[in-house]
Design a protein around this motif. Structure first.
Motif, mmCIF file in Angstrom:
data_model
loop_
_atom_site.group_PDB
_atom_site.id
_atom_site.type_symbol
_atom_site.label_atom_id
_atom_site.label_comp_id
_atom_site.label_asym_id
_atom_site.label_seq_id
_atom_site.Cartn_x
_atom_site.Cartn_y
_atom_site.Cartn_z
ATOM 1 N N VAL A 90 0.847 -1.181 0.000
ATOM 2 C CA VAL A 90 0.000 0.000 0.000
ATOM 3 C C VAL A 90 0.885 1.233 0.000
ATOM 4 C CG1 VAL A 90 -1.823 1.243 1.203
ATOM 5 C CG2 VAL A 90 -1.769 -1.262 1.278
ATOM 6 N N LYS A 91 0.619 2.134 -0.932
ATOM 7 C CA LYS A 91 1.396 3.367 -1.054
ATOM 8 C C LYS A 91 0.440 4.537 -1.127
ATOM 9 C CE LYS A 91 4.704 6.269 -2.284
ATOM 10 N NZ LYS A 91 5.799 6.648 -1.448
ATOM 11 N N THR A 92 0.703 5.560 -0.309
ATOM 12 C CA THR A 92 -0.058 6.797 -0.394
ATOM 13 C C THR A 92 0.796 7.803 -1.145
ATOM 14 O OG1 THR A 92 -1.141 6.325 1.705
ATOM 15 C CG2 THR A 92 -1.246 8.604 0.910
ATOM 16 N N PHE A 93 0.256 8.331 -2.238
ATOM 17 C CA PHE A 93 0.979 9.262 -3.085
ATOM 18 C C PHE A 93 0.047 10.399 -3.459
ATOM 19 C CE2 PHE A 93 2.418 10.489 -7.430
ATOM 20 C CZ PHE A 93 3.675 10.961 -7.088
ATOM 21 N N LYS A 94 0.443 11.613 -3.099
ATOM 22 C CA LYS A 94 -0.346 12.821 -3.374
ATOM 23 C C LYS A 94 -1.771 12.682 -2.845
ATOM 24 C CE LYS A 94 2.347 14.567 -7.200
ATOM 25 N NZ LYS A 94 2.355 15.099 -8.559
ATOM 26 N N GLY A 95 -1.877 12.119 -1.637
ATOM 27 C CA GLY A 95 -3.165 12.005 -0.969
ATOM 28 C C GLY A 95 -4.046 10.850 -1.425
ATOM 29 N N LYS A 96 -3.591 10.053 -2.362
ATOM 30 C CA LYS A 96 -4.384 8.932 -2.857
ATOM 31 C C LYS A 96 -3.667 7.633 -2.499
ATOM 32 C CE LYS A 96 -6.606 7.110 -6.955
ATOM 33 N NZ LYS A 96 -6.785 7.197 -8.394
ATOM 34 N N GLU A 97 -4.455 6.624 -2.120
ATOM 35 C CA GLU A 97 -3.893 5.330 -1.736
ATOM 36 C C GLU A 97 -3.882 4.372 -2.927
ATOM 37 O OE1 GLU A 97 -5.719 2.276 1.182
ATOM 38 O OE2 GLU A 97 -4.482 3.642 2.403
ATOM 39 N N TYR A 98 -2.746 3.734 -3.145
ATOM 40 C CA TYR A 98 -2.566 2.775 -4.237
ATOM 41 C C TYR A 98 -2.232 1.416 -3.638
ATOM 42 C CZ TYR A 98 -2.217 7.030 -6.980
ATOM 43 O OH TYR A 98 -2.488 8.245 -7.557
ATOM 44 N N VAL A 99 -2.866 0.367 -4.154
ATOM 45 C CA VAL A 99 -2.645 -0.986 -3.643
ATOM 46 C C VAL A 99 -2.142 -1.876 -4.779
ATOM 47 C CG1 VAL A 99 -3.706 -2.999 -2.554
ATOM 48 C CG2 VAL A 99 -4.488 -0.697 -1.948
ATOM 49 N N VAL A 100 -1.008 -2.532 -4.516
ATOM 50 C CA VAL A 100 -0.415 -3.474 -5.465
ATOM 51 C C VAL A 100 -0.403 -4.839 -4.798
ATOM 52 C CG1 VAL A 100 1.687 -4.092 -6.710
ATOM 53 C CG2 VAL A 100 1.013 -1.693 -6.514
ATOM 54 N N ARG A 101 -0.803 -5.848 -5.530
ATOM 55 C CA ARG A 101 -0.827 -7.210 -4.993
ATOM 56 C C ARG A 101 0.296 -8.028 -5.634
ATOM 57 N NH1 ARG A 101 -4.080 -10.842 -2.381
ATOM 58 N NH2 ARG A 101 -4.080 -12.963 -3.184
ATOM 59 N N VAL A 102 1.029 -8.762 -4.799
ATOM 60 C CA VAL A 102 2.099 -9.633 -5.273
ATOM 61 C C VAL A 102 1.471 -10.954 -5.708
ATOM 62 C CG1 VAL A 102 4.241 -10.813 -4.672
ATOM 63 C CG2 VAL A 102 3.730 -8.572 -3.651
ATOM 64 N N GLU A 103 1.606 -11.279 -7.009
ATOM 65 C CA GLU A 103 1.057 -12.528 -7.542
ATOM 66 C C GLU A 103 2.068 -13.665 -7.388
ATOM 67 O OE1 GLU A 103 -2.062 -12.785 -8.411
ATOM 68 O OE2 GLU A 103 -2.405 -10.643 -8.170
ATOM 69 N N ASN A 104 3.318 -13.391 -7.717
ATOM 70 C CA ASN A 104 4.433 -14.309 -7.478
ATOM 71 C C ASN A 104 5.714 -13.487 -7.506
ATOM 72 O OD1 ASN A 104 5.543 -14.261 -10.184
ATOM 73 N ND2 ASN A 104 3.927 -15.676 -10.811
ATOM 74 N N THR A 105 6.863 -14.130 -7.548
ATOM 75 C CA THR A 105 8.120 -13.391 -7.400
ATOM 76 C C THR A 105 8.363 -12.342 -8.475
ATOM 77 O OG1 THR A 105 9.308 -15.128 -8.571
ATOM 78 C CG2 THR A 105 9.306 -15.224 -6.156
ATOM 79 N N SER A 106 7.756 -12.497 -9.641
ATOM 80 C CA SER A 106 7.999 -11.502 -10.688
ATOM 81 C C SER A 106 6.716 -11.035 -11.381
ATOM 82 C CB SER A 106 8.973 -12.065 -11.724
ATOM 83 O OG SER A 106 8.424 -13.208 -12.320
ATOM 84 N N VAL A 107 5.582 -11.141 -10.700
ATOM 85 C CA VAL A 107 4.322 -10.652 -11.252
ATOM 86 C C VAL A 107 3.577 -9.883 -10.169
ATOM 87 C CG1 VAL A 107 2.112 -11.256 -12.322
ATOM 88 C CG2 VAL A 107 4.157 -12.566 -12.884
ATOM 89 N N PHE A 108 3.191 -8.662 -10.515
ATOM 90 C CA PHE A 108 2.467 -7.800 -9.595
ATOM 91 C C PHE A 108 1.207 -7.332 -10.306
ATOM 92 C CE2 PHE A 108 6.988 -7.488 -8.921
ATOM 93 C CZ PHE A 108 7.103 -7.682 -7.564
#
Length: 148
Positions: A90-108
């Protein structure tokens, strides 16, 4: 001396021909086996063909890579961070929250799309090239090493 016009032509040359081309471009004796001359020579031929200059630091790097190309390919493809499948970043950037999910070691995954690295997602979010590790806070600021 006739220069090969394709990489396949270059690979088909025998060792004396390769050494002659090497000495033409590098003005020094050959330092590698014939099988390891192809890539540095091909880059040099391409630079000559298009009027570009290959800097010495790149030549040195190509020579180093040519000594054990498989080891360098493996090193280049190795991920620098070890995140478990299913982890959400989870990253907050310029007041907005972004969520990235780890699928495997080299896929997001981000917004339903798959990415092979975090830098591509970071660039999509902030609009310019940036280190994904740094953007998502995976770098230890004191040591400069990946902390995940």
């Amino acid at each position: 001396m006739i220069m090969p016009t394709t990489y396949e032509e270059l690979k088909a040359l025998d060792k004396p021909q390769l050494e002659a081309i090497w000495e033409h471009f590098f003005k020094s004796p050959v330092i590698a086996s014939a099988s390891n001359l192809h890539r540095p020579l091909w880059y040099k031929i391409q630079c000559a063909r298009y009027g570009q200059k290959l800097e010495q630091r790149h030549i040195t790097r190509l020579n180093t890579y040519s000594l054990d190309p498989d080891a360098y390919i493996e090193k280049a493809l190795k991920t620098k961070y070890h995140l478990k499948h299913g982890t959400e970043i989870v990253k907050t950037f310029k007041g907005k929250e972004y969520v990235v999910r780890v699928e495997n070691t080299s896929v997001f995954s981000y917004l339903g799309e798959k990415y092979s690295n975090l830098s591509a997602i970071a660039m999509k979010i902030c609009g310019h090239k940036v280190s994904g590790n740094e953007f998502f806070g995976l770098m230890n600021k004191n040591t400069g090493r990946v902390s995940a």
